[in-house]
Design a protein around this motif. Structure first.
Motif, mmCIF file in Angstrom:
data_model
loop_
_atom_site.group_PDB
_atom_site.id
_atom_site.type_symbol
_atom_site.label_atom_id
_atom_site.label_comp_id
_atom_site.label_asym_id
_atom_site.label_seq_id
_atom_site.Cartn_x
_atom_site.Cartn_y
_atom_site.Cartn_z
ATOM 1 N N ARG A 131 -0.433 -9.850 -0.219
ATOM 2 C CA ARG A 131 0.699 -9.738 -0.040
ATOM 3 C C ARG A 131 1.720 -11.170 0.208
ATOM 4 N NH1 ARG A 131 2.026 -4.121 3.015
ATOM 5 N NH2 ARG A 131 0.535 -2.905 1.774
ATOM 6 N N ASP A 183 0.622 4.416 6.197
ATOM 7 C CA ASP A 183 1.039 3.768 5.124
ATOM 8 C C ASP A 183 2.702 3.995 5.200
ATOM 9 O OD1 ASP A 183 1.406 2.245 2.528
ATOM 10 O OD2 ASP A 183 0.581 3.877 1.428
ATOM 11 N N GLY A 184 3.304 3.168 4.385
ATOM 12 C CA GLY A 184 4.722 3.527 4.273
ATOM 13 C C GLY A 184 6.009 2.834 5.070
ATOM 14 N N ASN A 185 5.436 1.804 5.665
ATOM 15 C CA ASN A 185 6.180 0.873 6.474
ATOM 16 C C ASN A 185 7.323 0.212 5.423
ATOM 17 O OD1 ASN A 185 4.615 1.666 8.543
ATOM 18 N ND2 ASN A 185 3.731 -0.355 8.861
ATOM 19 N N GLY A 186 6.786 -0.344 4.472
ATOM 20 C CA GLY A 186 7.449 -1.292 3.727
ATOM 21 C C GLY A 186 8.510 -0.145 2.879
ATOM 22 N N ASN A 227 -4.963 -6.562 1.721
ATOM 23 C CA ASN A 227 -3.550 -6.764 2.170
ATOM 24 C C ASN A 227 -3.035 -8.400 2.256
ATOM 25 O OD1 ASN A 227 -3.484 -4.100 4.279
ATOM 26 N ND2 ASN A 227 -2.580 -4.269 2.508
ATOM 27 N N THR A 271 -5.088 -0.701 10.108
ATOM 28 C CA THR A 271 -4.110 -1.729 10.263
ATOM 29 C C THR A 271 -3.826 -2.753 9.333
ATOM 30 O OG1 THR A 271 -4.542 -1.162 12.622
ATOM 31 C CG2 THR A 271 -3.227 -2.945 12.258
ATOM 32 N N HIS A 302 7.254 -2.704 9.575
ATOM 33 C CA HIS A 302 5.901 -2.937 10.416
ATOM 34 C C HIS A 302 6.368 -2.725 11.659
ATOM 35 C CE1 HIS A 302 3.844 -3.708 6.611
ATOM 36 N NE2 HIS A 302 4.336 -4.877 6.386
ATOM 37 N N LEU A 346 2.719 -10.349 9.986
ATOM 38 C CA LEU A 346 1.743 -9.090 10.490
ATOM 39 C C LEU A 346 0.792 -9.713 11.621
ATOM 40 C CD1 LEU A 346 1.099 -7.127 7.392
ATOM 41 C CD2 LEU A 346 1.881 -6.087 9.589
ATOM 42 N N ARG A 354 10.581 -6.083 5.075
ATOM 43 C CA ARG A 354 9.194 -5.416 5.064
ATOM 44 C C ARG A 354 8.884 -5.587 6.442
ATOM 45 N NH1 ARG A 354 6.684 -3.264 0.971
ATOM 46 N NH2 ARG A 354 4.750 -3.665 2.071
HETATM 47 C C1 IPE Z 1 1.422 0.083 5.715
HETATM 48 O O1 IPE Z 1 2.721 -0.009 4.965
HETATM 49 C C2 IPE Z 1 1.152 -1.031 6.501
HETATM 50 C C3 IPE Z 1 0.175 -2.067 5.861
HETATM 51 C C4 IPE Z 1 -0.530 -1.974 4.994
HETATM 52 C C5 IPE Z 1 -0.011 -3.236 6.775
HETATM 53 P P1 IPE Z 1 2.978 -0.688 3.753
HETATM 54 O O2 IPE Z 1 3.451 -2.050 3.885
HETATM 55 O O3 IPE Z 1 1.885 -0.666 2.564
HETATM 56 O O4 IPE Z 1 4.188 0.126 3.258
HETATM 57 P P2 IPE Z 1 4.588 0.479 1.691
HETATM 58 O O5 IPE Z 1 3.409 1.174 1.134
HETATM 59 O O6 IPE Z 1 4.902 -0.765 1.030
HETATM 60 O O7 IPE Z 1 5.733 1.406 1.607
#
Ligand code: IPE
Ligand code: IPE
Ligand code: MG
Length: 232
Positions: free
Chosen positions: A64, A13-16, A61, A56, A30, A72, A26
């Motif tokens: 989104r 988690d935390g890519n965004g 998800n 993954t 990824h 993705l 975003r």
């Molecule tokens: C995790 O990172 C990747 C996926 C869920 C595909 P996020 O995209 O959830 O990152 P944040 O939580 O917005 O920082």
């Protein structure tokens, strides 16, 4: 290294947030996350850890924006396509769990190809949870169980029968579950399988996660006293 976990599962988690901090999209977060995947796969293989499961894409998800979801799906397909030869060469077996029938057709085909091409490998089992949701997995297992009972193939309902109907039927339960980016929740990941799994949560965002972060998590795990309800 003694007492290593046999199976590590990671909520990446935390890519965004990583992208947002840098004024990037975003999707660029990824893409940066892919490099961390490569680091961790290599580290697990070098350490001799036989099972690594990476969360993954979850069944939730899809909520989104379309652009992110499509990005993705393309990233997944392209990464599987370009990395399969190296994975094959390095003894990594790719296994995908989740509702694959709902994924774009070209991704489904690439998954099938990557699984087939690496099916003889056994050094590291790399399990990718794609369109995975644990509640869906459990409901699906219930449906299969009802069918089995109806067909007269099973008249017993017990943990072993139930386990054999999960996507993870051939995979041992995770010993260690790592979540990056600090959230303290499970987000519909492996609910059945983590009954006695040790948790490790780090504030490090997934694209920043390195081999050293993995080693820290493993060191922490090694200090835990696992009791499984007994006295240890
Ligand atoms: C995790 O990172 C990747 C996926 C869920 C595909 P996020 O995209 O959830 O990152 P944040 O939580 O917005 O920082
Ligand atoms: C969990 O992360 C799913 C994956 C890492 C693929 P999310 O970012 O989707 O989880 P929530 O929404 O914060 O619970
Ligand atoms: Mg997130």
């Amino acid at each position: 290294m003694e007492n290593l976990p046999r199976h590590i599962a990671i909520i990446m988690d935390g890519n965004g947030r990583w992208a947002q901090q840098r004024g990037l999209s975003r999707l660029e977060g990824h893409i940066a996350g892919v490099k961390a995947v490569r680091r961790v796969v290599e580290a697990c293989r070098d350490l001799g850890i036989p099972y690594l499961t990476l969360y993954t894409f979850s069944t939730e998800n899809w909520r989104r924006p379309k652009e992110e979801v499509e990005g993705l799906m393309t990233l997944l397909r392209e990464q599987l396509r370009s990395q399969t030869p190296e994975l094959k060469e390095k003894g990594v077996r790719v296994i995908v769990i989740g509702k694959r029938e709902e994924l774009p057709r070209d991704l489904q085909e690439q998954i099938k190809q990557s699984e087939e091409e690496t099916s003889q490998n056994s050094e590291l089992n790399l399990i990718l949870a794609i369109n995975y949701g644990s509640r869906a997995e459990i409901v699906n297992a219930c449906k299969k169980l009802i069918e089995k009972v109806k067909r007269g193939e099973s008249n017993e309902v017990n943990e072993d029968v139930f386990r054999s109907l999960l996507y993870t039927k051939d995979i041992p339960d995770p010993d260690l579950l790592i979540r990056t980016a600090g959230e303290k929740r499970v987000s519909n990941f492996l609910l059945w399988q983590i009954a006695y799994t040790e948790f490790y949560i780090t504030d490090t965002l997934w694209p920043d996660f390195t081999k050293d972060d993995l080693l820290l998590a493993i060191e922490d795990y090694k200090k835990r006293k696992r009791k499984f309800g007994g006295l240890g």
